[in-house]
Write an enzyme that holds these catalytic residues in place. Sequence first.
Site, PDB file in Angstrom:
ATOM      1  N   ASP A 181      47.463  41.045  43.764  1.00 47.57           N
ATOM      2  CA  ASP A 181      46.713  39.791  43.902  1.00 47.57           C
ATOM      3  C   ASP A 181      47.670  38.607  43.734  1.00 47.57           C
ATOM      4  O   ASP A 181      47.593  37.869  42.762  1.00 47.57           O
ATOM      5  CB  ASP A 181      45.605  39.802  42.826  1.00 47.57           C
ATOM      6  CG  ASP A 181      44.685  38.623  42.890  1.00 47.57           C
ATOM      7  OD1 ASP A 181      44.839  37.777  43.790  1.00 47.57           O
ATOM      8  OD2 ASP A 181      43.792  38.559  42.016  1.00 47.57           O
ATOM      9  N   GLY A 218      37.089  43.137  36.449  1.00 44.24           N
ATOM     10  CA  GLY A 218      38.212  43.150  35.514  1.00 44.24           C
ATOM     11  C   GLY A 218      37.769  43.425  34.098  1.00 44.24           C
ATOM     12  O   GLY A 218      37.595  44.579  33.686  1.00 44.24           O
ATOM     13  N   TYR A 240      30.012  35.081  37.038  1.00 46.21           N
ATOM     14  CA  TYR A 240      29.732  36.471  37.400  1.00 46.21           C
ATOM     15  C   TYR A 240      28.375  36.640  38.060  1.00 46.21           C
ATOM     16  O   TYR A 240      27.394  35.995  37.689  1.00 46.21           O
ATOM     17  CB  TYR A 240      29.766  37.376  36.149  1.00 46.21           C
ATOM     18  CG  TYR A 240      31.127  37.493  35.526  1.00 46.21           C
ATOM     19  CD1 TYR A 240      32.176  38.120  36.189  1.00 46.21           C
ATOM     20  CD2 TYR A 240      31.375  36.970  34.257  1.00 46.21           C
ATOM     21  CE1 TYR A 240      33.431  38.239  35.614  1.00 46.21           C
ATOM     22  CE2 TYR A 240      32.629  37.085  33.667  1.00 46.21           C
ATOM     23  CZ  TYR A 240      33.648  37.718  34.351  1.00 46.21           C
ATOM     24  OH  TYR A 240      34.890  37.833  33.777  1.00 46.21           O
ATOM     25  N   GLY A 291      55.341  29.434  55.532  1.00 46.44           N
ATOM     26  CA  GLY A 291      55.644  30.770  56.052  1.00 46.44           C
ATOM     27  C   GLY A 291      57.014  31.285  55.639  1.00 46.44           C
ATOM     28  O   GLY A 291      57.173  32.430  55.212  1.00 46.44           O
ATOM     29  N   LYS A 303      43.613  46.675  41.613  1.00 41.34           N
ATOM     30  CA  LYS A 303      44.160  45.328  41.822  1.00 41.34           C
ATOM     31  C   LYS A 303      45.084  44.972  40.668  1.00 41.34           C
ATOM     32  O   LYS A 303      44.714  45.136  39.505  1.00 41.34           O
ATOM     33  CB  LYS A 303      43.021  44.306  41.930  1.00 41.34           C
ATOM     34  CG  LYS A 303      43.489  42.962  42.477  1.00 41.34           C
ATOM     35  CD  LYS A 303      42.360  41.971  42.627  1.00 41.34           C
ATOM     36  CE  LYS A 303      41.979  41.336  41.310  1.00 41.34           C
ATOM     37  NZ  LYS A 303      43.069  40.585  40.662  1.00 41.34           N
ATOM     38  N   SER A 350      35.599  32.373  43.111  1.00 42.61           N
ATOM     39  CA  SER A 350      34.416  32.667  42.298  1.00 42.61           C
ATOM     40  C   SER A 350      34.157  31.619  41.224  1.00 42.61           C
ATOM     41  O   SER A 350      33.134  31.647  40.551  1.00 42.61           O
ATOM     42  CB  SER A 350      34.611  34.030  41.611  1.00 42.61           C
ATOM     43  OG  SER A 350      35.757  33.993  40.779  1.00 42.61           O
ATOM     44  N   LYS A 407      48.124  35.943  45.706  1.00 43.68           N
ATOM     45  CA  LYS A 407      47.617  34.617  46.134  1.00 43.68           C
ATOM     46  C   LYS A 407      48.745  33.721  46.638  1.00 43.68           C
ATOM     47  O   LYS A 407      48.974  32.631  46.127  1.00 43.68           O
ATOM     48  CB  LYS A 407      46.852  33.916  45.011  1.00 43.68           C
ATOM     49  CG  LYS A 407      45.561  34.617  44.605  1.00 43.68           C
ATOM     50  CD  LYS A 407      44.756  33.772  43.624  1.00 43.68           C
ATOM     51  CE  LYS A 407      43.456  34.428  43.231  1.00 43.68           C
ATOM     52  NZ  LYS A 407      43.625  35.608  42.361  1.00 43.68           N
ATOM     53  N   PHE A 408      49.421  34.181  47.688  1.00 41.72           N
ATOM     54  CA  PHE A 408      50.481  33.382  48.297  1.00 41.72           C
ATOM     55  C   PHE A 408      49.900  32.042  48.742  1.00 41.72           C
ATOM     56  O   PHE A 408      48.742  31.978  49.190  1.00 41.72           O
ATOM     57  CB  PHE A 408      51.067  34.111  49.507  1.00 41.72           C
ATOM     58  CG  PHE A 408      51.866  35.329  49.136  1.00 41.72           C
ATOM     59  CD1 PHE A 408      53.146  35.205  48.613  1.00 41.72           C
ATOM     60  CD2 PHE A 408      51.327  36.600  49.288  1.00 41.72           C
ATOM     61  CE1 PHE A 408      53.880  36.329  48.265  1.00 41.72           C
ATOM     62  CE2 PHE A 408      52.056  37.722  48.943  1.00 41.72           C
ATOM     63  CZ  PHE A 408      53.344  37.587  48.427  1.00 41.72           C
ATOM     64  N   THR A 467      58.863  30.599  53.095  1.00 39.64           N
ATOM     65  CA  THR A 467      58.992  30.900  51.662  1.00 39.64           C
ATOM     66  C   THR A 467      58.201  32.159  51.300  1.00 39.64           C
ATOM     67  O   THR A 467      58.702  33.037  50.587  1.00 39.64           O
ATOM     68  CB  THR A 467      58.498  29.694  50.818  1.00 39.64           C
ATOM     69  OG1 THR A 467      59.295  28.569  51.166  1.00 39.64           O
ATOM     70  CG2 THR A 467      58.602  29.967  49.333  1.00 39.64           C
TER      71      THR A 467
HETATM   72  O1  6AU Z   1      36.435  40.321  36.221  1.00 35.04           O
HETATM   73  P1  6AU Z   1      37.425  39.327  35.677  1.00 35.04           P
HETATM   74  O2  6AU Z   1      36.871  37.943  35.557  1.00 35.04           O
HETATM   75  O3  6AU Z   1      38.066  39.792  34.386  1.00 35.04           O
HETATM   76  O4  6AU Z   1      38.645  39.296  36.704  1.00 35.04           O
HETATM   77  C1  6AU Z   1      38.510  38.844  38.019  1.00 35.04           C
HETATM   78  C2  6AU Z   1      39.780  39.095  38.805  1.00 35.04           C
HETATM   79  C3  6AU Z   1      41.022  38.382  38.284  1.00 35.04           C
HETATM   80  C4  6AU Z   1      41.172  37.165  39.186  1.00 35.04           C
HETATM   81  O5  6AU Z   1      42.535  36.802  39.372  1.00 35.04           O
HETATM   82  C5  6AU Z   1      40.561  37.654  40.493  1.00 35.04           C
HETATM   83  O6  6AU Z   1      39.606  38.654  40.149  1.00 35.04           O
HETATM   84  N1  6AU Z   1      39.866  36.609  41.298  1.00 35.04           N
HETATM   85  C6  6AU Z   1      40.211  36.370  42.653  1.00 35.04           C
HETATM   86  C7  6AU Z   1      40.999  37.279  43.472  1.00 35.04           C
HETATM   87  C8  6AU Z   1      40.831  38.700  43.390  1.00 35.04           C
HETATM   88  O7  6AU Z   1      41.701  36.863  44.371  1.00 35.04           O
HETATM   89  C9  6AU Z   1      39.683  35.273  43.321  1.00 35.04           C
HETATM   90  C10 6AU Z   1      38.655  34.518  42.734  1.00 35.04           C
HETATM   91  O8  6AU Z   1      38.094  33.632  43.336  1.00 35.04           O
HETATM   92  N2  6AU Z   1      38.257  34.845  41.466  1.00 35.04           N
HETATM   93  C11 6AU Z   1      38.837  35.861  40.744  1.00 35.04           C
HETATM   94  O9  6AU Z   1      38.406  36.110  39.613  1.00 35.04           O
HETATM   95  O10 6AU Z   1      42.129  39.248  38.432  1.00 35.04           O
END
Ligand code: 6AU
Length: 264
Positions: free
Chosen positions: A91, A231, A213, A98, A60, A151, A93-94, A100
Amino acid sequence: MNTNKTYAERAARHPNACAKQLFELMERKKTNLSVAADVTTKKELLAVADAVGPFVCVLKTHIDIVEDFDQDLVDQLVALSKKHDFLIFEDRKFADIGNTVKHQYGKGIYKIASWSHITNAHTVPGEGIISGLREVGLPLGRGIILLAEMSTKGALTQGAYTTESVAMARRNQDFVFGFIAQHKMNESDDEDFVVMAPGVGLDVVGDSLGQQYRTPHQVILESGCDVIIVGRGIYGKPDEIEAQATRYREAGWNAYLERVRQHQ
Ligand code: 6AU
């Protein structure tokens, strides 16, 4: 329920080309790990991609945080995706109308659709965002996932928002094959959405900016997600990248095997 079947079984029956490719790859490499390579230079991004490549199903990216981005970076990422057999997920996140997002996806400096197998979109603007992205992505064999649940602490992606996001995906299954979410979304045997879950960590419960987490066990076994996105837990310790990738891959895969076992 498709969620509880093996990735191989799900691959065999999946009508969406992108999801099918992903499930086949997961089964072949025995991994449900995606690494979020949130680093800010070309050199670091390529180094992380090469190091984690053997352990992941999906790499990603956040391509717009790379300070020295150029076309050669994309060419090298694509070469690494072939060398190590992984899909690339930009990633992005658009979140716009539509017309644009169509340009943001296909044009500009990044030309995301030309190299990223998977990308994601918020559902805030309504279904037009899917139609716009589809015009560019479907002819190239791409697929998207929708952000149904974030998250982070206090996220507004809950209740009716999540339900409506899933309904949008159901109406667009030719192009939408899953979600960013925290639990499984499949409700009947007629559907098989892939849930990719961010906010996964084995050592800490959050950061100072609202991230939260859970463990691979909670995410895959208890909540029925399919892919863990990790990440900082992996690239955050540069000397231990391979060891951490191995550790998360094993944790994710064992949780998946246990889920399949419990439903046999
Ligand atoms: O494990 P981390 O916290 O270092 O990274 C989490 C990764 C980051 C965020 O941009 C992404 O996941 N993310 C996303 C995505 C993937 O769309 C959505 C979300 O709700 N939370 C989130 O952390 O690259």
